[in-house]
Design a protein around this motif. Structure first.
Motif, PDB file in Angstrom:
ATOM      1  N   PHE A   7       0.873  -1.324  -0.039  1.00  0.00           N
ATOM      2  CA  PHE A   7       0.062   0.154   0.113  1.00  0.00           C
ATOM      3  C   PHE A   7       0.866   1.225  -0.098  1.00  0.00           C
ATOM      4  O   PHE A   7       1.761   1.512   0.732  1.00  0.00           O
ATOM      5  N   PHE A   8       0.698   2.187  -0.926  1.00  0.00           N
ATOM      6  CA  PHE A   8       1.249   3.462  -0.581  1.00  0.00           C
ATOM      7  C   PHE A   8       0.365   4.385  -0.012  1.00  0.00           C
ATOM      8  O   PHE A   8      -0.504   5.168  -0.707  1.00  0.00           O
ATOM      9  N   THR A 119       9.966  -6.007  14.840  1.00  0.00           N
ATOM     10  CA  THR A 119      11.452  -5.926  14.828  1.00  0.00           C
ATOM     11  C   THR A 119      11.651  -4.647  14.022  1.00  0.00           C
ATOM     12  O   THR A 119      10.997  -4.347  13.012  1.00  0.00           O
ATOM     13  N   ILE A 120      12.415  -3.605  14.697  1.00  0.00           N
ATOM     14  CA  ILE A 120      12.416  -2.354  14.128  1.00  0.00           C
ATOM     15  C   ILE A 120      13.812  -2.200  13.399  1.00  0.00           C
ATOM     16  O   ILE A 120      14.754  -2.308  14.158  1.00  0.00           O
ATOM     17  N   ILE A 121      13.870  -1.950  12.148  1.00  0.00           N
ATOM     18  CA  ILE A 121      14.966  -1.641  11.394  1.00  0.00           C
ATOM     19  C   ILE A 121      15.174  -0.385  10.685  1.00  0.00           C
ATOM     20  O   ILE A 121      14.377  -0.188   9.791  1.00  0.00           O
ATOM     21  N   VAL A 151      12.457   4.114   8.516  1.00  0.00           N
ATOM     22  CA  VAL A 151      12.530   2.969   9.531  1.00  0.00           C
ATOM     23  C   VAL A 151      11.376   1.978   8.945  1.00  0.00           C
ATOM     24  O   VAL A 151      10.302   2.500   8.606  1.00  0.00           O
ATOM     25  N   THR A 152      11.504   0.605   9.263  1.00  0.00           N
ATOM     26  CA  THR A 152      11.099  -0.487   8.944  1.00  0.00           C
ATOM     27  C   THR A 152      10.331  -1.169  10.098  1.00  0.00           C
ATOM     28  O   THR A 152      11.329  -1.625  10.999  1.00  0.00           O
ATOM     29  N   ARG A 163       6.553   0.576   6.846  1.00  0.00           N
ATOM     30  CA  ARG A 163       7.732   1.323   6.837  1.00  0.00           C
ATOM     31  C   ARG A 163       7.319   2.765   6.471  1.00  0.00           C
ATOM     32  O   ARG A 163       6.770   3.357   5.947  1.00  0.00           O
ATOM     33  N   TYR A 164       8.258   3.507   7.290  1.00  0.00           N
ATOM     34  CA  TYR A 164       8.037   4.962   7.463  1.00  0.00           C
ATOM     35  C   TYR A 164       9.207   5.794   6.622  1.00  0.00           C
ATOM     36  O   TYR A 164      10.385   5.321   6.968  1.00  0.00           O
TER      37      TYR A 164
END
Length: 960
Positions: A7-8, A119-121, A151-152, A163-164
């Motif tokens: 999604f966008f 999980t934050i990547i 940040v994902t 994903r931001y």
């Protein structure tokens, strides 16, 4: 095929985002300086965005209050009509308004039912950090807080990621739904807002400070029939939002939004024209152009820090090559240097070799152009040059001039003579050539000559000059000391070799360009509907030819043309060894085996069989007028067999009388960085594998509404890397007209050129993100990148320089168990001697190619040398004379040779010597760091050194 969909969802906080290119939001990690619920914080022009474990929080500040408070502390105030008041606004009691109150509002968004253990990547780190030392509570102090651009959150729901990131100054987040995941689980609860509603398919969030919008969820997918939009919308239930999809296909292919990484000027204050660009393994950007004066921002210690001058050339003043290396984010100049003598020179092509050194190819008419070997050939007017600089731009590793008595490296005539002639069909076509390297760092150049006496080597495939102008093909050793072969390439009229590529399966050379000759060598029978054994008519045709790697045989040649005027500007290979070509025409090419085609388009893309005997597919793109829309500058086939073309149109091409239809009307896609054109822009186009669809299309360039020279290049080629990232050099913002959109935090945010045409070279880097997962393993020993040899026991740090995978499978080649990591780095210690082949498999099951493999070799040795020395003060006492004794030890079977050591006496004096004792006289008392370096690479610990500090006081014996 693995199925997935993205999604966008673009969240645009309308209170404080002022301009498309106003800023790039950054996510700063929390190391205790903020509340523990906060994972990352982003300052959005006065308001704040907090990322939390299961959602996010938005703090809105009223823009007008911020302006008034800023005015209070700056001593300046503007009313709403724009009038300026010099007096302090708070000190004016007549308006009765409090200028010190800040109205704020906060709301929180929680992913209902999401995992608290996602999980934050963070990724896309910047080359900087923040420190926080506020107040007297040291527990709230934090230093070296890293800053990221995205940040994902993996598995916020089972099989669903968030994903931001930012896009064109706007906060965005993607919801990535992996195969088998339940889309209905996604639910966003808005706490603290006044009301939620859907207007024109956008989500409207009503707050006490006004409305905030989240744009309609944009979503599309790729399948065997091409690209199709997914009908997605918001469903509001009280304060909770869900997503509804109507035509979602379980076999959809993941599509990822392109990302503008950076756009920067060079920062030159002298006129600076853009020609060529390339990249290195670290994603650093190299831009090459010409500078007309001493205002280019050279760096301390660069190879050439002074402008060499030049002579008048077609109405131009003298110019030098100007090279700048920018960091991968564009935020820092890593080096910048001139390259030139007392004549004129220009760069046509750049490439970085496997050791990180930059190779520059172009032309020069300077008698004193810097070289490391004698000229190859008699030389004359303009000659071809090839130059290699080390990775820091401080040292010339090799340089050679190559040419006959006439013009070499000049296609037909200088661009300063306007209008098309023969095989110069665009402004800048006079300066086309390409330099590449092979795995052994041998250098290859495709160019052209007008010299019948151009120097060729014995036994080459064409040893005699063909006609008015020929192409040339040159192969040299890595240091340019040896011309391995040099050959003509052409018929009896005009020919030029523009591009060259190496077949990955057999190392044959494929050379492409343009010709007016009907008698090229190597043609065979009729090869099909596009690739011909004879000249097809019009002014010119394209051509492609196969040369063996020793330059001794021309294996096959075909014409590429129609009854119109045809040019070939690109040749590239896919991983299976199929060659692809691109170029322009004035009569559209036939469409063969292609679902996608833009009717009457005058830019073609053709995939051929390896022996050039047949066409796998051929298609066209463009708006379909009588002449081409763009002048191509870069070409790529990625590992997923998608095809990329970059180019520019309008502006100077039309102004100088060349046949060009400008860029207005070229097709863009919904996720374009810039969807409209003023006609004088760059255009980037991506074709899906097997010509199924247009994956992407966007413009980029100056924003203005007046006729001007437009965004262009003055010659040369730029490059895409294997990841589908464009490194494009532009000649931009000439005469300072309009606004060229640079990105925040770059080295050169403005055009500083103040003389001549007032042009400034710009560097634009865009990641299109269609190339699938890649792998590129690199080793480091004792912190030295690319080091592959060391002493037993040997600890090696490995990393995947691409780092696009989700999992990484490592095999160290020494019989130890394979290991799997979720990060692109690992370490391994070798405890046995030998040569070991290291394999890395990078895996992402959601990409078109699922996995990619790379290798490197590690050599573990036991021939270590031990480095040591001592010093003796020599009489008389008042003198500053010292004797240094080399007490180093070598393995018994490998004594030191005559050039094993270099002494550095700490006073800017060095000496290469293997003598057991050396002597040095110091200029004055002081403290000196004396270094003995092992420079002989035949020992496993080279480079190694011993260091001691020498303290010299007047009439006092030195002590260590």
């Amino acid at each position: 095929m693995s199925s997935s969909i993205r999604f966008f969802v673009s969240t645009i906080l309308l209170f404080f985002i002022q301009s498309t290119f106003a800023q790039s939001l950054e996510y700063v990690e929390n190391k205790g300086q903020w509340d523990s619920k906060v994972k990352f914080k982003s300052d959005m022009g006065g308001s704040v965005f907090f990322l939390q474990q299961q959602g996010y929080k938005v703090l809105l500040n009223k823009k007008e209050d911020l302006q008034k408070i800023a005015a209070l502390y700056s001593g300046h105030f503007h009313d709403e009509g724009g009038s300026h008041f010099a007096k302090n606004p708070v000190a004016n009691p007549e308006d009765g308004e409090d200028k010190t109150t800040l109205h704020s509002f906060a709301y929180e968004v929680n992913f209902v039912g999401s995992s608290p253990n996602a999980t934050i990547i963070p990724d896309k780190p910047l080359d900087t950090y923040n420190n926080y030392f506020q107040g007297n509570d040291k527990s709230k102090w934090a230093s070296n807080c890293k800053i990221f651009q995205a940040v994902t959150y993996q598995d916020i729901y089972k099989g669903i990621d968030a994903r931001y990131y930012t896009d064109k100054g706007n906060l965005k987040y993607d919801l990535i739904v992996h195969p088998g995941a339940d889309i209905s689980k996604i639910a966003l609860r808005f706490d603290g807002v006044d009301q939620l509603s859907v207007k024109n398919k956008n989500l409207v969030i009503k707050t006490a400070l006004g409305e905030v919008s989240e744009l309609r969820p944009y979503c599309y997918q790729l399948d065997g029939k091409g690209r199709s939009d997914v009908d997605a919308g918001y469903v509001v239930e009280g304060n909770t939002v869900r997503f509804k999809l109507n035509n979602y296909s379980k076999s959809a292919t993941l599509v990822i939004d392109p990302t503008l990484i950076f756009a920067s000027f060079t920062g030159s204050t002298s006129d600076n024209w853009g020609y060529t660009a390339t990249y290195d393994a670290g994603g650093n950007f190299y831009a090459g152009g010409i500078s007309f004066g001493s205002g280019f921002p050279v760096s301390t210690g660069a190879f050439q820090t002074t402008f060499g001058g030049g002579t008048g050339d077609g109405g131009l003043s003298g110019y030098d090559v100007a090279i700048i290396k920018l960091s991968s984010s564009g935020s820092a100049r890593m080096y910048a240097t001139y390259l030139g003598g007392n004549g004129n020179e220009q760069p046509h092509s750049l490439i970085v070799d496997n050791a990180g050194n930059l190779i520059i190819a172009g032309r020069t008419n300077s008698p004193d152009f810097p070289t490391s070997a004698v000229n190859y050939g008699a030389g004359g007017k303009f000659d071809i040059f090839i130059t290699k600089l080390n990775s820091t731009g401080s040292l010339l590793l090799g340089s050679r001039k190559i040419g006959g008595v006439e013009d070499d490296g000049v296609n037909i005539r200088s661009k300063e003579i306007a209008g098309p002639l023969s095989i110069a069909r665009n402004y800048g076509d006079d300066a086309r050539s390409e330099v590449i390297v092979d795995k052994s760092n041998n250098i290859y150049l495709a160019s052209c000559t007008q010299s019948p006496q151009f120097p060729v080597t014995a036994g080459v495939f064409q040893s005699t000059f063909g006609g008015q102008q020929d192409g040339v093909l040159i192969k040299t050793s890595p240091d340019l000391s040896n011309i391995i072969f040099s050959s003509f390439l052409g018929g009896s009229k005009d020919d030029a070799a523009f591009v060259i590529s190496i077949n990955p399966l057999n190392n044959n050379l494929y050379v492409g360009g343009a010709t007016t000759s009907s008698d090229l060598q190597g043609v065979g029978g009729n090869n099909g509907p596009i690739l011909f054994s004879s000249f097809q008519g019009g002014v010119c045709d394209g051509f492609v030819t196969i040369i063996n790697n020793t330059g001794t045989a021309q294996l096959k040649t075909c014409y590429v043309g129609t009854a119109g005027n045809d040019m070939l500007y690109g040749v590239q290979f896919d991983k299976l060894g199929f060659p692809y070509i691109t170029g322009t025409a004035t009569v559209s090419f036939p469409v063969i085996n292609a679902v996608f085609n833009q009717a009457s388009g005058k830019q073609y893309i053709t995939k051929m069989s390896a022996d050039l005997s047949s066409v796998v597919y051929s298609t066209n793109f463009g708006k379909g007028l009588a002449v081409p829309d763009i002048s191509p500058t870069a070409f790529l086939v990625d590992r997923c067999q998608n095809v990329y073309v970059a180019g520019w149109g309008g502006g100077l091409d039309i102004g100088e009388g060349y046949p060009n239809a400008n860029t207005i009307g070229l097709p863009t896609t919904p996720n374009a960085i810039r969807a409209s054109s003023d006609g004088n822009d760059f255009y980037f186009f991506v074709l899906e594998k097997n010509a199924l669809s247009q994956l992407y299309g966007t413009f980029y360039g100056n924003i203005d509404n007046v006729p001007d020279v437009g965004d262009h290049v003055d010659g040369g080629t730029s490059r895409f890397d294997a990841e589908g990232v464009i490194y494009e050099a532009l000649c931009a913002n000439c005469n300072g007209i309009g606004v060229f959109p640079t990105t925040p935090g770059v080295w050169g945010p403005r055009n500083l050129s103040s003389s001549g045409a007032r042009c400034n070279e710009a560097a634009v880097k865009i990641a299109f993100e269609f190339a699938g997962v890649g792998s590129a393993v690199q080793s480091a020993i004792d912190g030295v990148p690319r080091d592959t040899s060391g002493c037993l026991p040997l600890t090696v740090d490995f990393r995947d320089t691409i780092a696009s995978g989700k999992q990484f499978l490592w095999d160290f080649g020494d019989g130890s168990p394979q290991i799997k990591t979720t990060v692109p780095t690992t370490q391994h210690t070798y405890n046995t001697l030998g040569n070991f082949n290291v394999r890395l498999i990078s895996i992402d099951s959601l990409t078109c190619n699922i996995s990619d493999t790379s290798f490197t070799n590690i050599r573990v040795r036991d021939d270590k040398a031990y480095i040591s020395f001592n010093s003796i003060k020599l009489p008389p006492c008042e003198a500053l004379n010292y004797q240094f004794n080399n007490t180093s030890n070598a393995p018994a079977n490998k004594p030191f040779n005559g050039k094993s050591f270099e002494w550095d006496f700490g006073d800017n004096t060095t000496l290469v010597s293997n003598a057991p004792s050396v002597f040095h006289n110091y200029p004055a008392p002081g403290t000196y760091n004396v270094v003995l370096r092992l420079i002989d690479t035949s020992y496993c610990n080279s480079p190694d050194s011993a260091v001691a500090q020498l303290r010299i006081a007047p009439n006092v014996k030195a002590q260590f």
